[in-house]
Scaffold this motif. Structure first.
Motif, PDB file in Angstrom:
ATOM      1  N   PHE A   8       0.841   9.637  -7.612  1.00 22.97           N
ATOM      2  CA  PHE A   8      -0.734   9.342  -7.268  1.00 22.97           C
ATOM      3  C   PHE A   8      -1.241   8.111  -8.173  1.00 22.97           C
ATOM      4  O   PHE A   8      -2.231   7.553  -7.917  1.00 22.97           O
ATOM      5  CB  PHE A   8      -1.682  10.678  -7.476  1.00 22.97           C
ATOM      6  N   LYS A   9      -0.466   7.878  -9.220  1.00 20.59           N
ATOM      7  CA  LYS A   9      -0.691   6.814 -10.140  1.00 20.59           C
ATOM      8  C   LYS A   9      -0.658   5.624  -9.522  1.00 20.59           C
ATOM      9  O   LYS A   9      -1.042   4.431 -10.104  1.00 20.59           O
ATOM     10  CB  LYS A   9      -0.089   7.009 -11.428  1.00 20.59           C
ATOM     11  N   ARG A  10       0.312   5.477  -8.530  1.00 17.89           N
ATOM     12  CA  ARG A  10       0.840   4.337  -8.105  1.00 17.89           C
ATOM     13  C   ARG A  10       0.161   4.181  -6.489  1.00 17.89           C
ATOM     14  O   ARG A  10       0.259   2.968  -6.077  1.00 17.89           O
ATOM     15  CB  ARG A  10       2.235   4.097  -7.873  1.00 17.89           C
ATOM     16  N   ALA A  11      -0.350   5.417  -5.879  1.00 12.20           N
ATOM     17  CA  ALA A  11      -0.888   5.399  -4.609  1.00 12.20           C
ATOM     18  C   ALA A  11      -1.896   4.797  -4.616  1.00 12.20           C
ATOM     19  O   ALA A  11      -2.964   4.816  -5.309  1.00 12.20           O
ATOM     20  CB  ALA A  11      -0.770   6.587  -4.165  1.00 12.20           C
ATOM     21  N   ARG A  12      -2.398   4.017  -3.162  1.00  9.28           N
ATOM     22  CA  ARG A  12      -3.531   3.640  -2.947  1.00  9.28           C
ATOM     23  C   ARG A  12      -4.458   4.786  -2.362  1.00  9.28           C
ATOM     24  O   ARG A  12      -5.606   4.910  -2.283  1.00  9.28           O
ATOM     25  CB  ARG A  12      -3.283   2.377  -2.048  1.00  9.28           C
ATOM     26  N   PHE A  13      -3.651   5.364  -1.523  1.00 13.11           N
ATOM     27  CA  PHE A  13      -4.482   6.848  -0.557  1.00 13.11           C
ATOM     28  C   PHE A  13      -3.636   8.042  -1.003  1.00 13.11           C
ATOM     29  O   PHE A  13      -2.307   7.737  -1.059  1.00 13.11           O
ATOM     30  CB  PHE A  13      -4.193   6.385   0.693  1.00 13.11           C
ATOM     31  N   GLY A  14      -4.256   8.938  -1.199  1.00 17.77           N
ATOM     32  CA  GLY A  14      -3.308  10.237  -1.552  1.00 17.77           C
ATOM     33  C   GLY A  14      -3.901  11.514  -0.814  1.00 17.77           C
ATOM     34  O   GLY A  14      -5.087  11.552  -0.538  1.00 17.77           O
TER      35      GLY A  14
ATOM     36  N   CYS B 296      -6.180   5.580  -7.169  1.00 18.39           N
ATOM     37  CA  CYS B 296      -5.725   6.530  -5.601  1.00 18.39           C
ATOM     38  C   CYS B 296      -6.973   6.970  -5.038  1.00 18.39           C
ATOM     39  O   CYS B 296      -8.053   7.444  -5.720  1.00 18.39           O
ATOM     40  CB  CYS B 296      -4.888   7.484  -6.183  1.00 18.39           C
ATOM     41  N   GLU B 297      -7.365   6.621  -3.726  1.00 13.90           N
ATOM     42  CA  GLU B 297      -8.380   7.349  -3.100  1.00 13.90           C
ATOM     43  C   GLU B 297      -7.881   8.643  -2.434  1.00 13.90           C
ATOM     44  O   GLU B 297      -7.107   8.594  -1.531  1.00 13.90           O
ATOM     45  CB  GLU B 297      -8.925   6.312  -2.154  1.00 13.90           C
TER      46      GLU B 297
ATOM     47  N   CYS C  47       0.949  -1.353   0.059  1.00 13.58           N
ATOM     48  CA  CYS C  47       0.137  -0.168  -0.069  1.00 13.58           C
ATOM     49  C   CYS C  47       1.015   1.417  -0.198  1.00 13.58           C
ATOM     50  O   CYS C  47       1.633   1.212   0.714  1.00 13.58           O
ATOM     51  CB  CYS C  47      -1.097   0.021   1.254  1.00 13.58           C
TER      52      CYS C  47
ATOM     53  N   ASN D 155       3.200  12.217 -10.454  1.00 10.66           N
ATOM     54  CA  ASN D 155       3.113  10.835 -10.809  1.00 10.66           C
ATOM     55  C   ASN D 155       2.846   9.891  -9.816  1.00 10.66           C
ATOM     56  O   ASN D 155       2.210   8.577  -9.976  1.00 10.66           O
ATOM     57  CB  ASN D 155       4.407  10.317 -11.622  1.00 10.66           C
TER      58      ASN D 155
ATOM     59  N   SER E 149      -3.307   0.778  -9.927  1.00  8.81           N
ATOM     60  CA  SER E 149      -3.536   1.381  -8.728  1.00  8.81           C
ATOM     61  C   SER E 149      -4.659   2.444  -8.896  1.00  8.81           C
ATOM     62  O   SER E 149      -4.423   3.256  -9.739  1.00  8.81           O
ATOM     63  CB  SER E 149      -2.564   1.944  -7.981  1.00  8.81           C
TER      64      SER E 149
ATOM     65  N   GLU F 191      -0.954  18.042  -7.087  1.00  4.19           N
ATOM     66  CA  GLU F 191      -2.036  16.753  -7.675  1.00  4.19           C
ATOM     67  C   GLU F 191      -1.763  15.981  -8.884  1.00  4.19           C
ATOM     68  O   GLU F 191      -2.395  14.804  -8.824  1.00  4.19           O
ATOM     69  CB  GLU F 191      -3.649  17.287  -7.671  1.00  4.19           C
TER      70      GLU F 191
ATOM     71  N   VAL G 133       1.067   5.396   0.219  1.00  5.36           N
ATOM     72  CA  VAL G 133       0.343   6.617   0.671  1.00  5.36           C
ATOM     73  C   VAL G 133       1.158   7.669   0.329  1.00  5.36           C
ATOM     74  O   VAL G 133       2.399   7.987   0.788  1.00  5.36           O
ATOM     75  CB  VAL G 133      -0.159   6.610   2.131  1.00  5.36           C
TER      76      VAL G 133
END
Lengths: 295, 251
Positions: A269-275, B226-227, A256, A267, B224, A264, A258
């Motif tokens: 954020f393209k791999r993140a689960r939570f941002g 993203c949330e 996971c 890049n 992925s 915003e 974060v």
């Protein structure tokens, strides 16, 4: 395939290579480098106190030819990269580095272009030298120990003057289940203090991007990425890290991610689960406080 | 003292994954071409040695004529001469055999510096192969180099720290990045002057490649989603994040 592992006495690294060796056949033989007991059981094991690859090539090449090894497995580490090319050229053997997938028919995969592409190769010749990227294969548990035959290095050409192990506080980066990493967006070395505090509360380790290391804000041993440490934690906090593909290549197996970043469009954020899109100065102290409240 | 630095021109290594596409198993030709990042660290290290020990610095590359304008950056940074062996192979044995041609022509090179790995094939193999072909010492991931009466003392960075190593004679060293070898930005005047420097072009040679077949190259999908968490109240967002991480059993 008759396989030889060459690796320092580090159970996780050896374990990963044993896993790869078993894909290609039976449990491989081992040339263990360094002092101490040789962990795990092998049909045949050798031990050599020398860890400078430059001094090992001659002896290792002779051993491979004498015993007819068809595959040589190394980790894609400094040691592995130092030995693989020379050994390959000496034995006129194919060399494939940073391998991330191995099949019994000698098909292997490795990344190109900073991890943006993956190439598949079919190896025809043997012996073959493979360096295996860390954290892509589950380390085989090593039970017991093996009495190893002594392997001597004749006339070493490179001399070790001094060795400096960077002392890590708390958990080692490669073993950490939680990693808090900072990039250029951190702004200064002092600002890494909040990441250390956060990692401490989470019983994790602090990492850094190449950008932060080049700025001198973090030590090179903290570097996470294609050419730094390859890590696979449960949670990877990327703070002020844009997410260049070379960085993402080091966290491909993180469960996971974060991401905390002002931009915003970053890049990461393209791999993140939570941002969280915001200045880390605002978010990390709040997160630290939330972690404190829980304790 | 004579130093050679190996430099390779590659497609822009900062193109994000989302914009990256292949043509014929290699990066599409539309990306800007540049010298690889670790190669620039090696060039910078070479220039620092030149300044410290009065060495001469030859830049050696294997590639195409179109690479020349890009390679001139190495001259603008402080390289003395540019040597290009013409060829198109990606095979490390073929590349090393061709680089060897240029190094032999340069004669009596004391030290060959190379980037830790190229910024396109990410291999880190060519320099070790070349060292073996030249019959000299090879050390990887070097961050500092000093010379003292024919002996070299170098600092090697590895995963858990660093170590100082010493050796004599000729060597190939792969250079890693460090705060000390961040590449300098050449001045405009130096860029203009570099344009006038002659380039030595050498005909490449056929050498036996590795017995490996490249079956295919693919772009892996980033799956992925993203949330994004709200950012009005950071205390609330922090608690929410921790709760979500626990809910999904990451923490």
């Amino acid at each position: 395939m008759k396989t030889l592992i060459i690796e320092k006495i580090e159970p996780k690294r050896i374990g990963e290579l044993v896993t790869v060796g078993r894909i290609l056949g039976e449990t491989p033989d081992l040339l263990a480098l360094g002092e101490g007991e040789v962990p795990g059981t092998y049909p045949r094991a050798y031990q050599c106190p020398e860890t400078i690859a430059a001094n090992l090539v001659d002896g290792v090449a002779d051993l491979i030819q004498r015993d007819g090894y068809q595959v040589v497995l190394l980790s894609a580490t400094t040691l592995g990269s130092e030995i693989a090319g020379r050994l390959g050229a000496r034995l006129k053997a194919p060399v494939l580095s940073e391998v991330i997938e191995v099949k019994p028919d000698m098909t292997v995969k490795r990344p190109l272009y900073g991890g943006k592409a993956v190439a598949e190769y079919k190896i025809q010749g043997n012996p073959v030298i493979l360096t295996i990227r860390r954290k892509y294969f589950e380390p085989a548990p090593l039970e017991g120990t093996t009495a190893a035959a002594v392997f001597n290095v004749e006339s070493p050409s490179v001399v070790l003057l001094s060795e400096e192990q960077v002392q890590t506080q708390g958990v080692r980066l490669e073993d950490a289940e939680i990693i808090v990493s900072g990039g250029r967006g951190m702004g200064s070395a002092d600002n890494f203090e909040v990441l250390r505090e956060m990692a401490g509360l989470l019983r994790g380790a602090v990492g850094a991007s190449r950008g932060a290391v080049d700025e001198g804000w973090a030590s090179q041993t903290m570097q996470v990425g294609q050419t730094g440490n390859i890590v696979a934690p449960a949670v990877y906090f990327a703070v002020g890290i844009s997410g260049a593909s070379q960085h993402l290549a080091g966290i491909a197996n993180a469960k996971c991610v974060v991401a905390v970043n002002k931009d915003e469009e970053a890049n990461i954020f393209k791999r993140a689960r939570f941002g969280v899109v915001c200045d880390y100065h605002k978010f990390i102290p709040a997160l630290i406080q939330a972690l404190r409240e829980e304790q | 003292m004579k130093i050679a630095v190996l430099a390779k021109v590659v497609p822009d290594y900062e193109v994000p994954a989302g914009d990256f596409e292949l043509a014929g198993n290699r990066a599409h030709a539309r990306y800007t071409r540049m010298i690889g990042l670790y190669d620039e660290n090696a060039i910078e290290t070479g220039i620092q040695l030149k300044e410290k020990y009065g060495a001469t610095l030859g830049i050696v590359s294997y590639g195409q004529s179109e690479d020349v304008p890009i390679l001139r950056k190495a001259i603008a940074m402080g390289g003395d001469s540019l040597h290009l062996v013409l060829g198109e192979s990606d095979d490390p044995y073929v590349i090393a055999s061709n680089l060897k041609i240029a190094l032999e022509q340069l004669q009596d090179v004391d030290l060959v510096l190379a980037g830790q790995q190229s910024a396109d094939l990410d291999r880190g193999v060519v320099h070790g192969v070349l060292a073996e072909m030249l019959g000299c010492t090879f050390l990887a991931q070097i961050s500092r180099i000093e010379s003292d009466q024919g002996r070299w003392t170098v600092c090697q960075n590895h995963e858990s720290g660093s170590r100082m190593l010493q050796f004599s004679g000729k060597a190939v060293l792969s250079i890693t990045s460090s705060p000390e070898n961040v590449p300098r930005i050449p001045a405009v005047r130096a860029i203009m002057a570099a344009k006038k420097k002659p380039v030595e072009k050498l005909q490449g040679t056929d050498a036996p490649p590795m017995q490996v077949e490249e079956v295919k190259v693919e772009i892996p999908k980033l799956e992925s989603v993203c949330e994004f968490l709200p950012f009005e109240d950071m205390q609330e967002t922090s608690r929410m994040l921790l709760a979500r991480l626990r809910e999904e059993r990451y923490l």
